[in-house]
Write an enzyme that holds these catalytic residues in place. Structure first.
Site: not given
Lengths: 378, 398
Positions: B125-128, B244
């Site tokens: 995941q590339g969020y923060s 989810e």
């Protein structure tokens, strides 16, 4: 596994909710609680008429085929109205004893009158020195011919002043704290030698100290087995715990609604106090506590018919959760209402007091945490 | 309302149990409790599940889901926890997949979903970003359109298992002139093998390598890898966070954790007696177990809401906060229970073939690192304080 309510159960909830909304508003309740009688017989008659008193009895007992879930629904909605009338004592407790231990004759004599609203019951079990231990019984029932003679004092018998009949725990053998030797009796309050001192309680209910002085009853007054009443008492009290948990959930929901709506309208520093994050997070904690309490109330209600150990674990776990949640929600509700939360005029203080009393009803948080720990490590 | 399992449910439970006993790969046994795992381990477990037709219990059937009832999903989770299987990493299965199903193109669905399902691709995941944590919308990673490609530049951080990943889904700023921080963000899929992607490990205080910095320097990505519409990525990101919820509470794993804690507490001595006999300690376990029971029934209410088609009720919002608090508390009490043998630190020791005796009881091994590691749970996935903000706004309407 299924967590949905049936349409009949949804209808039951709607019926009770409407009754509370239309005829049990806070101001009326406050007046009734302060009146001489302290309750409304015509309200009780209405409960009977609407079928609420028979909702949780099986059809074989003259009820409408429900069970603990119906009692939970009614108790929660009654909690929202701070209902004074002794539903718990009469339907859940006396009804429970009659269902589990009542003879055919006892059922025949009592259940139609109970469901019809003619007889009201109170549960005379705690004593000045017993605190929360159900087996700590010094009231005696001595065998006398075919019957028994009762002597002793029962403490804080909720609904005592309203009751026509008392369910009494008494010692037929053994010492004060023995688990065997306890017997349950059904005694008309008019029996010779029964006297009461009646008083209001801090949460707007009525209670009595009940004195038994050479009260003679027949052998047919015994509910269940002689000397072996404790398992039945524990079962009925666990059922009562499920019902007060539901009542507390109803109280908490109102406290949370009231607090959120007050925080939205109350302005300080030029804005609604609901804008302040420190209060928002407190209200979220209150919401979470009430939701967890709701879940635990479902849990215990659904486990009431499990074997003793599992049932006791469930009841104690629920009582611990409800006790903690009730403290958090009621204290924070008063805090966020500020000075207004302190007043007798506002409903918040009244819910605060009821939730506080529920915490110590049938064993407080510490007592149940201990019972849970002992059972789970056994 | 009814707690009992139907005969079909019991048969299903036995079926799951038998599958886990027979088909859970032998080489993976014990890896979860020892906290050792490699990329291939996760993919092998996913392949095994896929082979059985159980690759994605939470997905709709048309994408390869199992079509299980809520009760069956619950039973499956319970049984996996009981057997201490590896978890299925959420990044592809539970995070990206629902977004693709809702907003992805037909080509994207047809290509990526089967590869998640059959254990081909490992996602991260590339969020923060270093400057965008709780305030995620302040992210700065840029994607500039050049013909049929985006050129991506920026830095992502806390990339969990990024060093395993084949692919990363990245939130990028595609419209630097947007008026609000939440506008002008796009959701783009990036092949980790692309030139310009560099993963640098971050070692956390427990000594483990789970998270990474992911540097993106002039990374060229086909426009076809944009999910949904350009500049609408924030909507998808929020959808992902809200989706989810079941499973996020980790109830089944926590039950197993408390069971293990009880076992340890019944052999660890305190004043000459098992510490479970110490009333203060026993009380702490009871309170924890009661909290977990409340959470379990809250999750069951959520599952019932989903099953009835009404969707999860407001109670579902509390699962992350309560679930993580309980997970943390379990590791805290386990560390307390083991006493002085919480101190020795041997990550990855003893090695295979090593014949030195271990120091202290096996169960004490890694209790302190696990306690330290679990502090992450109230920080990730939207910190628990942010969760409070979300509930205040979305549920209580404050």
């Amino acid at each position: 596994m299924d967590f949905a309510f049936t349409s009949e159960q949804d209808m039951l909830r709607d019926t009770v909710a409407r009754l509370i909304r239309e005829q049990y508003d806070f101001d009326t309740r406050r007046k009734v609680a302060k009146s001489e009688a302290g309750w409304r017989p015509q309200m009780w008659a209405q409960f009977a008429e609407l079928g609420l008193l028979g909702a949780s009895f099986p059809e074989s007992d003259g009820g409408f085929g429900g069970g603990p879930i119906e009692a939970m629904i009614i108790s929660e909605e009654f909690g929202k109205g701070l209902v004074i009338e002794p539903y718990l004592q009469t339907v859940v407790i006396a009804g429970g004893f009659l269902r589990h231990g009542g003879s055919a004759a006892q059922k025949e004599e009592n259940l139609p009158a109970l469901i019809g609203g003619e007889r009201l019951y109170a549960f005379a079990y705690s004593e000045p020195k017993s605190r929360f231990d159900l087996h700590d019984v010094s009231t005696t029932a001595k065998k006398d011919g075919k019957g028994y003679v009762l002597n002793g004092q029962k403490a804080v018998v909720l609904g005592g002043p309203l009751a026509t009949h008392l369910v009494v725990t008494a010692r037929t053998s053994g010492g004060q704290r023995d688990t065997s030797g306890i017997t349950v009796f059904l005694v008309p309050k008019t029996a010779k030698g029964v006297s009461t001192r009646d008083y209001p309680t801090v949460d707007g209910l009525r209670a009595s100290e009940v004195y038994f002085e050479n009260v003679a009853v027949g052998a047919d007054a015994v509910i269940g087995e002689v000397d072996n009443g404790l398992p039945m008492i524990e079962k009925v009290v666990d059922e009562a715990i499920a019902a007060v948990c539901a009542e507390a959930v109803g109280c908490m929901k109102i406290l949370n609604e009231a607090t959120i709506s007050y925080a939205r309208q109350r302005k300080q520093f030029g804005q609604p106090i609901a804008n302040f994050q420190v209060l928002q997070h407190r209200m979220v904690d209150m919401f979470m506590a009430a939701e967890q309490a709701t879940s635990m109330t479902y849990m215990v209600t659904l486990k009431l018919d499990e074997p003793d150990r599992q049932r006791k674990l469930a009841a104690s776990a629920a009582k611990v959760q409800i006790g903690k949640a009730g403290k958090l929600v009621s204290q924070d509700a008063v805090q966020i209402h500020g000075g207004m939360g302190m007043t007798d005029e506002l409903n918040v203080g009244h819910f605060f007091k009821r939730v506080t009393m529920i915490e110590s009803q049938f064993g407080n948080t510490d007592w149940h945490l201990r019972r849970y720990t002992e059972l789970s490590n056994r | 309302m009814d707690l009992s399992f139907s005969t079909e449910d019991i048969a299903f439970r036995d079926e799951v149990r038998t599958f886990l006993e027979k088909d859970y790969p032998a080489e993976l046994r014990g890896k979860f409790s020892r906290d050792e795992y490699a990329k291939e381990d996760f993919l092998l477990w996913q392949k095994t599940l896929f082979k059985r037709g159980w690759g994605a219990p939470a997905w709709p059937k048309k994408f390869g889901g199992t079509g299980w009832t809520a009760t069956q999903k619950y039973i499956f989770q319970e049984e996996c926890a009981r057997a201490e299987t590896l978890p299925v990493p959420p990044f592809g299965m539970a995070m990206l997949a629902p977004v693709l199903m809702a907003f992805g193109s037909e080509e994207q669905k047809a290509h990526y979903l089967p590869r998640i399902l059959n254990g081909t691709d490992f996602w991260c995941q590339g969020y923060s970003e270093p400057g965008a944590g709780s305030d995620l919308a302040s992210l700065k990673t840029k994607a500039e359109r050049q013909g049929d490609h985006y050129i991506i530049n920026g830095q992502k951080t806390w990339t969990t298992l990024g060093h395993f990943a084949d692919w990363i889904f990245v939130l990028c700023r595609t419209d630097p002139k947007a008026k609000k921080p939440q506008e002008g963000i796009s959701f783009i899929l990036v092949d980790m093998k692309s030139p310009g992607v560099e993963v640098r490990p971050i070692i956390t205080m427990d000594g483990s390598h789970e998270v990474n910095e992911t540097w993106l320097t002039d990374v060229k990505v086909p426009v076809a890898n944009l999910v949904g519409k350009e500049n609408e990525g924030w909507t998808y990101a929020k959808y992902l966070l809200a989706h989810e919820r079941s499973g996020i509470a980790g109830v089944a794993r926590s039950k197993k954790g408390i069971e293990r804690l009880r076992q340890i507490a019944s052999v660890e001595l305190d004043q000459g007696q098992p510490i479970i006999r110490n009333p203060e300690f026993a009380k702490k376990i009871s309170e924890l177990e009661i909290d977990l029971s409340a959470l379990e029934y809250t999750e069951l209410r959520t599952l019932a809401g989903e099953a009835s088609g009404k969707g999860p009720g407001p109670e579902s919002s509390i699962l992350k906060i309560k679930g993580t608090e309980i997970q943390q508390r379990i590791t805290e009490l386990t560390l307390e229970a083991v006493g002085v043998y919480g101190a020795p630190y041997f990550r990855g020791f003893p090695k295979d073939g090593d014949n030195q005796l271990p120091i202290g009881p096996d169960y004490a091994h890694l209790t302190a690192p696990m306690y330290a590691n679990m502090r992450k749970t109230s920080i990730y996935g939207g910190s628990n304080e942010i969760q409070h903000n979300i509930i205040a706004k979305m549920v209580l309407g404050l």
